[in-house]
Motif scaffolding. Structure first.
Motif, PDB file in Angstrom:
ATOM      1  N   GLU A  60       0.851  -1.182   0.000  1.00 39.59           N
ATOM      2  CA  GLU A  60       0.000   0.000   0.000  1.00 39.59           C
ATOM      3  C   GLU A  60       0.890   1.236   0.000  1.00 39.59           C
ATOM      4  N   PRO A  61       0.503   2.271  -0.739  1.00 36.51           N
ATOM      5  CA  PRO A  61       1.317   3.493  -0.729  1.00 36.51           C
ATOM      6  C   PRO A  61       1.280   4.148   0.645  1.00 36.51           C
ATOM      7  N   ILE A  62       2.383   4.779   1.007  1.00 38.40           N
ATOM      8  CA  ILE A  62       2.444   5.527   2.255  1.00 38.40           C
ATOM      9  C   ILE A  62       1.847   6.894   1.983  1.00 38.40           C
ATOM     10  N   THR A  63       0.858   7.263   2.741  1.00 33.06           N
ATOM     11  CA  THR A  63       0.199   8.546   2.545  1.00 33.06           C
ATOM     12  C   THR A  63       0.934   9.633   3.305  1.00 33.06           C
ATOM     13  N   ALA A  64       0.673  10.881   2.941  1.00 28.25           N
ATOM     14  CA  ALA A  64       1.318  12.009   3.612  1.00 28.25           C
ATOM     15  C   ALA A  64       0.893  12.082   5.078  1.00 28.25           C
ATOM     16  N   ARG A  65      -0.317  11.683   5.362  1.00 27.34           N
ATOM     17  CA  ARG A  65      -0.818  11.706   6.742  1.00 27.34           C
ATOM     18  C   ARG A  65      -0.934  10.273   7.235  1.00 27.34           C
ATOM     19  N   GLY A  84       0.339   6.789   7.398  1.00 31.51           N
ATOM     20  CA  GLY A  84       1.300   5.902   6.747  1.00 31.51           C
ATOM     21  C   GLY A  84       2.023   5.037   7.752  1.00 31.51           C
ATOM     22  N   THR A 109       1.971  10.069  12.308  1.00 29.13           N
ATOM     23  CA  THR A 109       2.053  11.526  12.219  1.00 29.13           C
ATOM     24  C   THR A 109       2.889  12.118  13.346  1.00 29.13           C
TER      25      THR A 109
END
Length: 116
Positions: free
Chosen positions: A97-102, A104, A108
């Motif tokens: 799965e892609p790591i999201t900016a928020r 991941g 945070t």
């Protein structure tokens, strides 16, 4: 390389000095290879050594689209009975799965805990 994947791809080479147009970074050094298209990577395979190559598109590397590239010496300085190549990669128990900016994988910061 003929792309037999259902999506675009490229090959990126590690350690091998290749011309910039053969470096396999889509959108920067070459256009992505569309499904069913052919792209010929044309460069001198030198110097001798053990290298790796991998896809440089999306999460394809995380799906283990990679391999060894062994460039043998033109004049071997030693002789062996056998050569073995071992290539290790991380194991993913599920689809990448892609790591999201928020959030991941790293969180945070607010979710982090200390060892105390």
């Amino acid at each position: 390389m003929g792309n037999k994947l259902p999506e675009e791809t490229t090959i990126h080479w590690h350690g091998v000095p290749v011309p910039n147009a053969m470096d396999g970074v889509p959108g920067l050094t070459q256009g992505p290879i569309k499904p069913g298209e052919l792209f010929i990577y044309d460069y001198v395979a030198d110097p001798a050594g053990s290298y790796i190559y991998h896809s440089h598109v999306g999460l394809q590397l995380d799906l283990s689209l990679m391999g060894p590239l062994i460039i043998e010496e033109k004049q071997p300085h030693v002789q062996y009975d056998r050569d073995y190549v071992l290539l290790l990669d991380d194991f993913l128990p599920h689809a990448p799965e892609p790591i999201t900016a928020r959030g991941g994988m790293m969180g945070t910061g607010s979710e982090r805990t200390t060892g105390s």
